[in-house]
Design a protein around this motif. Sequence first.
Motif, PDB file in Angstrom:
ATOM      1  N   PRO A 176      11.779   0.111   8.318  1.00  0.00           N
ATOM      2  CA  PRO A 176      12.091   0.693   7.037  1.00  0.00           C
ATOM      3  C   PRO A 176      13.437  -0.576   6.438  1.00  0.00           C
ATOM      4  O   PRO A 176      14.141  -1.287   7.098  1.00  0.00           O
ATOM      5  CB  PRO A 176      13.052   1.831   7.435  1.00  0.00           C
ATOM      6  N   ILE A 177      12.923  -0.725   5.178  1.00  0.00           N
ATOM      7  CA  ILE A 177      14.023  -1.737   4.318  1.00  0.00           C
ATOM      8  C   ILE A 177      14.481  -1.165   3.085  1.00  0.00           C
ATOM      9  O   ILE A 177      15.211  -1.502   2.684  1.00  0.00           O
ATOM     10  CB  ILE A 177      13.031  -2.788   3.765  1.00  0.00           C
ATOM     11  N   ASP A 178      14.121   0.064   2.724  1.00  0.00           N
ATOM     12  CA  ASP A 178      14.528   0.686   1.425  1.00  0.00           C
ATOM     13  C   ASP A 178      14.539   2.217   1.097  1.00  0.00           C
ATOM     14  O   ASP A 178      12.980   2.615   1.650  1.00  0.00           O
ATOM     15  CB  ASP A 178      14.030  -0.118   0.122  1.00  0.00           C
ATOM     16  N   TYR A 179      15.250   2.845   1.106  1.00  0.00           N
ATOM     17  CA  TYR A 179      14.918   4.309   0.765  1.00  0.00           C
ATOM     18  C   TYR A 179      15.311   4.681  -0.656  1.00  0.00           C
ATOM     19  O   TYR A 179      16.161   3.957  -1.342  1.00  0.00           O
ATOM     20  CB  TYR A 179      15.846   5.304   1.765  1.00  0.00           C
ATOM     21  N   GLY A 180      14.405   5.710  -1.088  1.00  0.00           N
ATOM     22  CA  GLY A 180      14.603   6.100  -2.395  1.00  0.00           C
ATOM     23  C   GLY A 180      15.951   6.846  -2.644  1.00  0.00           C
ATOM     24  O   GLY A 180      16.284   7.615  -1.718  1.00  0.00           O
ATOM     25  N   MET A 222       8.717   0.414   3.822  1.00  0.00           N
ATOM     26  CA  MET A 222       8.482  -0.321   5.284  1.00  0.00           C
ATOM     27  C   MET A 222       7.751  -1.495   5.337  1.00  0.00           C
ATOM     28  O   MET A 222       6.888  -1.629   4.249  1.00  0.00           O
ATOM     29  CB  MET A 222       8.054   0.644   6.261  1.00  0.00           C
ATOM     30  N   THR A 223       8.231  -2.479   5.899  1.00  0.00           N
ATOM     31  CA  THR A 223       7.579  -3.876   5.915  1.00  0.00           C
ATOM     32  C   THR A 223       6.848  -3.789   7.396  1.00  0.00           C
ATOM     33  O   THR A 223       7.342  -3.507   8.558  1.00  0.00           O
ATOM     34  CB  THR A 223       8.470  -4.988   5.767  1.00  0.00           C
ATOM     35  N   GLY A 224       5.646  -4.404   7.297  1.00  0.00           N
ATOM     36  CA  GLY A 224       4.967  -4.867   8.541  1.00  0.00           C
ATOM     37  C   GLY A 224       4.323  -5.943   8.578  1.00  0.00           C
ATOM     38  O   GLY A 224       3.144  -5.960   7.993  1.00  0.00           O
ATOM     39  N   VAL A 279       0.953  -1.298  -0.040  1.00  0.00           N
ATOM     40  CA  VAL A 279       0.071   0.239  -0.080  1.00  0.00           C
ATOM     41  C   VAL A 279       0.766   1.112  -0.044  1.00  0.00           C
ATOM     42  O   VAL A 279       2.009   1.347   0.758  1.00  0.00           O
ATOM     43  CB  VAL A 279      -0.849  -0.079   1.331  1.00  0.00           C
ATOM     44  N   VAL A 280       0.570   2.058  -0.892  1.00  0.00           N
ATOM     45  CA  VAL A 280       1.363   3.410  -0.828  1.00  0.00           C
ATOM     46  C   VAL A 280       0.614   4.792  -0.292  1.00  0.00           C
ATOM     47  O   VAL A 280      -0.658   4.928  -0.788  1.00  0.00           O
ATOM     48  CB  VAL A 280       1.894   3.859  -2.298  1.00  0.00           C
ATOM     49  N   LEU A 281       1.138   5.245   0.472  1.00  0.00           N
ATOM     50  CA  LEU A 281       0.499   6.464   1.051  1.00  0.00           C
ATOM     51  C   LEU A 281       1.332   7.773   0.866  1.00  0.00           C
ATOM     52  O   LEU A 281       2.420   7.803   0.709  1.00  0.00           O
ATOM     53  CB  LEU A 281       0.525   6.565   2.676  1.00  0.00           C
ATOM     54  N   GLU A 282       0.531   8.731   0.143  1.00  0.00           N
ATOM     55  CA  GLU A 282       1.114   9.987   0.112  1.00  0.00           C
ATOM     56  C   GLU A 282       1.295  10.894   1.330  1.00  0.00           C
ATOM     57  O   GLU A 282       0.253  11.022   2.104  1.00  0.00           O
ATOM     58  CB  GLU A 282       0.416  10.876  -0.836  1.00  0.00           C
ATOM     59  N   VAL A 283       2.244  11.316   1.887  1.00  0.00           N
ATOM     60  CA  VAL A 283       2.712  12.137   2.990  1.00  0.00           C
ATOM     61  C   VAL A 283       3.189  13.429   2.735  1.00  0.00           C
ATOM     62  O   VAL A 283       3.992  13.665   1.677  1.00  0.00           O
ATOM     63  CB  VAL A 283       3.597  11.526   3.899  1.00  0.00           C
ATOM     64  N   LEU A 298       4.499  -1.075   3.285  1.00  0.00           N
ATOM     65  CA  LEU A 298       3.988   0.275   3.196  1.00  0.00           C
ATOM     66  C   LEU A 298       4.975   1.090   2.698  1.00  0.00           C
ATOM     67  O   LEU A 298       6.280   1.001   3.286  1.00  0.00           O
ATOM     68  CB  LEU A 298       3.562   0.749   4.591  1.00  0.00           C
ATOM     69  N   GLU A 299       4.869   1.743   1.366  1.00  0.00           N
ATOM     70  CA  GLU A 299       5.320   2.754   0.994  1.00  0.00           C
ATOM     71  C   GLU A 299       4.755   4.155   1.365  1.00  0.00           C
ATOM     72  O   GLU A 299       3.816   4.593   1.074  1.00  0.00           O
ATOM     73  CB  GLU A 299       5.585   2.580  -0.411  1.00  0.00           C
ATOM     74  N   LEU A 300       5.808   4.951   1.763  1.00  0.00           N
ATOM     75  CA  LEU A 300       5.522   6.424   1.930  1.00  0.00           C
ATOM     76  C   LEU A 300       6.158   7.263   0.865  1.00  0.00           C
ATOM     77  O   LEU A 300       7.532   7.177   0.730  1.00  0.00           O
ATOM     78  CB  LEU A 300       6.011   7.028   3.718  1.00  0.00           C
TER      79      LEU A 300
END
Length: 228
Positions: A146-150, A158-160, A125-129, A165-167
């Motif tokens: 967190p598992i990966d940064y752009g 991020m993983t849960g 799921v991707v959320l805009e922040v 979850l992508e922000l």
Amino acid sequence: MLSTPRWLALEVKYLDRARSFYESALGLSVVREAEQEVAYDVGGPELRLRAPGDVPRGGLHTHYALSIPSGEYDDWYDRLDERFDLVEHRFGDARSLYFDDPDGHCVELAESDVDGPGVVGLFEVVLEVEELEPARVFYQRLGFEPIDYGDERRRVRMTGGDVDLELWEPQLGLADGRGGVHVDWGITAEDPTMTADRVTRDAQSIDETEAGIRIRDPDGHYLTLCEE
């Protein structure tokens, strides 16, 4: 501890049109319906289509990802390519295809080592922040790691449990997908009350509902923590 996703709600302008898309293109089966909402089984979690109305609304222009069996990927591609302008990306040995639904939600179908047939899971799921770092801190307190940064894009993955979850700060991502606005979704938590207590200071609201503990984050997204 977080584990399985429970639902993701999408706002749609015309419920009949959206139903036609998801039932014909993705072959989803209805598990529940009401006047303003219909829910589909996507391998355990529900994908909920929701007409504009009461809060929490479904998310707008939400990018999300569903799993399909690797052995079915080519058939999915050939069938959908006849109807949609598909975009394909490869992540290592795995392929994903992207296309938009009638309301501008970016659907990703990713080949996975799962049993079929059909759509068998919601895994992203991707959320805009508004600001990435405060949002990352908020969700990390809830148990996402967190598992990966752009590098070139302002995002964090991020993983849960069983869902990523992508922000994203406001931007166009792969296949011109966007993070969702005022997204409503649910996830299983080992102790919903204790988990929600970690973000009491920063959440816009925390409420007890029939489904679980519903948190409204600083960007206006709703996440409900459900009991196992």
